[in-house]
Design a protein around this motif. Structure first.
Motif, PDB file in Angstrom:
ATOM      1  N   HIS A  33       1.303  -0.982  -0.228  1.00 39.37           N
ATOM      2  CA  HIS A  33       0.272  -0.058  -0.735  1.00 39.37           C
ATOM      3  C   HIS A  33       1.040   1.556   0.134  1.00 39.37           C
ATOM      4  CE1 HIS A  33      -3.248   2.556   0.873  1.00 39.37           C
ATOM      5  NE2 HIS A  33      -3.019   2.969   2.125  1.00 39.37           N
ATOM      6  N   THR A  61     -11.289  10.435   2.849  1.00 35.72           N
ATOM      7  CA  THR A  61     -10.518   9.387   2.307  1.00 35.72           C
ATOM      8  C   THR A  61      -9.671   8.526   3.032  1.00 35.72           C
ATOM      9  OG1 THR A  61      -9.664  10.876   0.794  1.00 35.72           O
ATOM     10  CG2 THR A  61     -10.963   9.877  -0.306  1.00 35.72           C
ATOM     11  N   GLY A 119      -6.302   3.471   3.320  1.00 38.67           N
ATOM     12  CA  GLY A 119      -5.403   2.452   4.290  1.00 38.67           C
ATOM     13  C   GLY A 119      -4.562   3.150   5.675  1.00 38.67           C
ATOM     14  N   GLY A 120      -5.311   4.536   5.644  1.00 40.87           N
ATOM     15  CA  GLY A 120      -4.770   5.213   6.730  1.00 40.87           C
ATOM     16  C   GLY A 120      -3.553   5.621   6.243  1.00 40.87           C
ATOM     17  N   GLY A 121      -3.021   5.874   5.518  1.00 37.21           N
ATOM     18  CA  GLY A 121      -1.063   5.927   4.590  1.00 37.21           C
ATOM     19  C   GLY A 121      -1.744   7.673   4.965  1.00 37.21           C
ATOM     20  N   TYR A 122      -2.166   8.682   4.659  1.00 37.72           N
ATOM     21  CA  TYR A 122      -1.896  10.091   5.451  1.00 37.72           C
ATOM     22  C   TYR A 122      -1.939  10.479   6.630  1.00 37.72           C
ATOM     23  CZ  TYR A 122      -2.461  11.078   0.040  1.00 37.72           C
ATOM     24  OH  TYR A 122      -2.634  11.274  -1.169  1.00 37.72           O
ATOM     25  N   ASP A 167     -14.181   7.504   6.010  1.00 39.68           N
ATOM     26  CA  ASP A 167     -14.588   6.232   5.077  1.00 39.68           C
ATOM     27  C   ASP A 167     -15.939   6.521   4.878  1.00 39.68           C
ATOM     28  OD1 ASP A 167     -11.299   4.808   2.863  1.00 39.68           O
ATOM     29  OD2 ASP A 167     -13.338   4.203   2.756  1.00 39.68           O
ATOM     30  N   ARG A 168     -16.472   5.742   3.280  1.00 36.36           N
ATOM     31  CA  ARG A 168     -17.392   4.727   3.296  1.00 36.36           C
ATOM     32  C   ARG A 168     -16.983   3.608   3.823  1.00 36.36           C
ATOM     33  NH1 ARG A 168     -19.847   6.016  -2.807  1.00 36.36           N
ATOM     34  NH2 ARG A 168     -20.795   5.060  -2.337  1.00 36.36           N
ATOM     35  N   PHE A 194     -18.512  10.817   1.821  1.00 37.72           N
ATOM     36  CA  PHE A 194     -17.850  12.875   2.725  1.00 37.72           C
ATOM     37  C   PHE A 194     -19.143  13.476   1.720  1.00 37.72           C
ATOM     38  CE2 PHE A 194     -14.264  11.285  -1.372  1.00 37.72           C
ATOM     39  CZ  PHE A 194     -15.674  11.759  -2.332  1.00 37.72           C
ATOM     40  N   ASP A 239      -8.195  11.719  -1.934  1.00 36.87           N
ATOM     41  CA  ASP A 239      -7.694  11.167  -2.491  1.00 36.87           C
ATOM     42  C   ASP A 239      -8.718  10.284  -3.048  1.00 36.87           C
ATOM     43  OD1 ASP A 239      -5.521   9.954  -2.906  1.00 36.87           O
ATOM     44  OD2 ASP A 239      -5.062   8.952  -1.845  1.00 36.87           O
ATOM     45  N   GLY A 252     -10.976   7.509  -5.794  1.00 33.57           N
ATOM     46  CA  GLY A 252     -10.955   6.153  -6.010  1.00 33.57           C
ATOM     47  C   GLY A 252     -10.698   5.116  -4.973  1.00 33.57           C
ATOM     48  N   LEU A 253      -9.700   3.903  -5.736  1.00 41.49           N
ATOM     49  CA  LEU A 253     -10.187   2.799  -4.289  1.00 41.49           C
ATOM     50  C   LEU A 253      -8.876   2.444  -4.393  1.00 41.49           C
ATOM     51  CD1 LEU A 253     -10.858   0.360  -7.405  1.00 41.49           C
ATOM     52  CD2 LEU A 253     -12.148   0.515  -5.510  1.00 41.49           C
ATOM     53  N   GLN A 259      -9.433  -2.587  -1.243  1.00 42.64           N
ATOM     54  CA  GLN A 259     -10.531  -2.530  -1.663  1.00 42.64           C
ATOM     55  C   GLN A 259      -9.745  -3.800  -3.467  1.00 42.64           C
ATOM     56  OE1 GLN A 259     -11.290   0.809  -1.982  1.00 42.64           O
ATOM     57  NE2 GLN A 259     -13.678   0.753  -0.430  1.00 42.64           N
ATOM     58  N   GLU A 314     -20.892  12.519  -5.150  1.00 38.69           N
ATOM     59  CA  GLU A 314     -19.982  12.636  -4.491  1.00 38.69           C
ATOM     60  C   GLU A 314     -18.982  13.656  -4.126  1.00 38.69           C
ATOM     61  OE1 GLU A 314     -19.527  10.314  -1.527  1.00 38.69           O
ATOM     62  OE2 GLU A 314     -21.807   9.996  -1.818  1.00 38.69           O
TER      63      GLU A 314
HETATM   64  C1  LIG Z   1      -7.476   5.445  -2.748  1.00 33.44           C
HETATM   65  S1  LIG Z   1      -7.763   5.525  -1.372  1.00 33.44           S
HETATM   66  C2  LIG Z   1      -7.197   6.574  -0.190  1.00 33.44           C
HETATM   67  C3  LIG Z   1      -6.050   5.898   0.518  1.00 33.44           C
HETATM   68  C4  LIG Z   1      -5.368   7.023   2.182  1.00 33.44           C
HETATM   69  N1  LIG Z   1      -5.094   7.987   1.000  1.00 33.44           N
HETATM   70  C5  LIG Z   1      -4.400   6.508   1.862  1.00 33.44           C
HETATM   71  O1  LIG Z   1      -3.506   6.948   2.538  1.00 33.44           O
HETATM   72  O2  LIG Z   1      -3.883   5.235   2.410  1.00 33.44           O
HETATM   73  C6  LIG Z   1      -9.721   6.284  -1.597  1.00 33.44           C
HETATM   74  C7  LIG Z   1     -11.004   5.659  -0.336  1.00 33.44           C
HETATM   75  O3  LIG Z   1     -11.684   6.689   0.099  1.00 33.44           O
HETATM   76  C8  LIG Z   1     -13.134   5.989  -0.179  1.00 33.44           C
HETATM   77  N2  LIG Z   1     -13.342   6.585  -0.343  1.00 33.44           N
HETATM   78  C9  LIG Z   1     -13.950   7.253  -1.863  1.00 33.44           C
HETATM   79  N3  LIG Z   1     -15.056   7.753  -2.430  1.00 33.44           N
HETATM   80  C10 LIG Z   1     -15.121   7.890  -0.705  1.00 33.44           C
HETATM   81  C11 LIG Z   1     -17.042   8.387  -0.367  1.00 33.44           C
HETATM   82  N4  LIG Z   1     -17.608   9.434  -1.446  1.00 33.44           N
HETATM   83  N5  LIG Z   1     -16.858   9.079   1.413  1.00 33.44           N
HETATM   84  C12 LIG Z   1     -16.210   8.396   1.436  1.00 33.44           C
HETATM   85  N6  LIG Z   1     -15.119   7.583   1.680  1.00 33.44           N
HETATM   86  C13 LIG Z   1     -14.956   7.182  -0.070  1.00 33.44           C
HETATM   87  C14 LIG Z   1     -12.577   5.072  -0.586  1.00 33.44           C
HETATM   88  O4  LIG Z   1     -13.707   3.574   0.255  1.00 33.44           O
HETATM   89  C15 LIG Z   1     -10.938   4.447   0.000  1.00 33.44           C
HETATM   90  O5  LIG Z   1     -10.970   3.564   1.450  1.00 33.44           O
END
Ligand SMILES: C[S@@+](CC[C@H](N)C(=O)[O-])C[C@H]1O[C@@H](n2cnc3c(N)ncnc32)[C@H](O)[C@@H]1O
Length: 339
Positions: A12, A37, A40-43, A59-60, A86, A105, A107-108, A112, A222
């Motif tokens: 990740h 978003t 994975g909680g990276g940020y 996160d949804r 969001f 951030d 997308g997926l 996922q 969204e």
């Molecule tokens: C690209 S990942 C984010 C990774 C994150 N920045 C990290 O550092 O780990 C996008 C995340 O946003 C969530 N997501 C996408 N659309 C969303 C929404 N409308 N509301 C809440 N979460 C959403 C997804 O479920 C996904 O877990």
């Protein structure tokens, strides 16, 4: 933590992590940061290392709750998480929170994509699900129940797929014989529908899968709602940072930041003239964006389409930006097509 999750965790790579953290570090003051978003909680993990930062995350995806709880154990007073979309961020965050930075951030997450039971990956042999969480329909419903005209429209507009007509026709033909149950079956139908001289750099299924995922999760609606609420809740001088991965998202972000910034004097024809002159939610916006650097592209090629845009909120009183929705109504209407 089980072995499957920890091996995913290794792969990740939060996209443009150093750019996001640098942007947040630009001010040395105490900061309240909303990560819309969590993924994975990276940020979040990186931001929480900073003594002056408090983080609220959304996160949804229900699967993100466990990862968020693990972080919460280490930062009980600095970190809060909500399993929420969001578009509803105003339900969980109030103006009194005085948000300094809001991050999207889009997308997926890797989690996922690599969990084949979710049906996001072409490599999955499981159900065609594609629900990120808190969604009301699955891609399986769309593939097996939607009429040909709307199926074609979704694949064409949300996926920018030139051969949408043929793919929709072949889906209808296949399901008349037998319900389409798995990703493997859908991949077979798309491959058989596409001309052979396709662009070898991207998988033939990419555009159809993108379209289905956007539709199932109402991703453009969204994004529009999320951006509007973010600009309503953030403090003046605060920053909204958005990382997008495809052209529909980027068009929306660019339009909003540009047309509601102080370099534009007339963002909406719905506003009274005296407000028009002043209504600029964002400081001068010059269509600047960042992309991943060469090192990140080598480490994580999937980041190649990422674009990071950021805008700074002015003192301007919030007036609902009807014009933003009107401009992208086509996508909102498509996402609301009944099955
Ligand atoms: C690209 S990942 C984010 C990774 C994150 N920045 C990290 O550092 O780990 C996008 C995340 O946003 C969530 N997501 C996408 N659309 C969303 C929404 N409308 N509301 C809440 N979460 C959403 C997804 O479920 C996904 O877990």
């Amino acid at each position: 933590m089980n072995t499957t999750i920890s091996s995913l965790e290794k792969k990740h790579f939060p996209v443009m992590l150093s750019e996001v953290i640098q942007t947040c570090l630009a001010s040395n003051k105490d900061q309240v940061i909303l990560d819309c978003t969590f993924g994975g909680g990276g940020y979040c993990k990186e931001l929480l290392k900073h003594p002056n930062f408090k983080v609220i995350a959304l996160d949804r995806d229900k699967a993100a709750v466990k990862r968020a709880n693990d972080i919460k154990k280490n930062f009980p007073t600095k970190f809060t998480f909500y399993n929420e979309k969001f578009s509803n961020l105003d339900k969980v965050v109030k103006k009194e929170n005085k948000l300094d930075i809001i991050i999207f951030d889009l997308g997926l997450s890797t989690f996922q994509l690599q969990d084949y039971s979710r049906g996001f990956s072409f490599k999955s042999d499981k159900k065609i699900d594609m629900q990120m969480g808190l969604s009301t329909i699955s891609a399986e419903d769309v593939i097996n129940k939607m009429d040909e005209k709307n199926l074609k429209l979704i694949i064409k507009i949300l996926g920018d797929e030139k051969e949408a007509g043929k793919i929709a026709k072949n889906i209808i033909k296949a399901r008349a014989i037998k319900k389409i149950n798995t990703v493997t079956e859908l991949v077979g139908i798309i491959e058989a529908s596409k001309k052979k001289n396709y662009n070898k750099r991207i998988n033939v299924c990419t555009k159809t899968f993108q379209a289905l995922r956007i539709f199932v999760n109402k991703e453009t609606t969204e994004l529009i709602e999320g951006l509007i609420k973010a600009s309503q809740l953030i403090r003046s001088g605060g920053k909204i940072i958005v990382i997008s991965f495809h052209s529909i998202e980027d068009k929306i972000i660019k339009y909003y930041f540009t047309n509601y910034s102080s370099n534009k004097s007339n963002p909406s024809r719905y506003m009274p003239i005296e407000n028009n002159q002043k209504n600029s939610f964002f400081e001068k916006y010059k269509n600047n964006f960042l992309t991943p650097g060469p090192e990140e592209l080598i480490k994580n090629p999937a980041s190649r389409s990422a674009k990071l845009r950021q805008a700074i909120r002015t003192k301007q009183k919030f007036i609902y930006p009807k014009d933003l929705k009107e401009k992208f109504q086509k996508y909102i209407n498509i996402e609301n097509v009944e099955i």
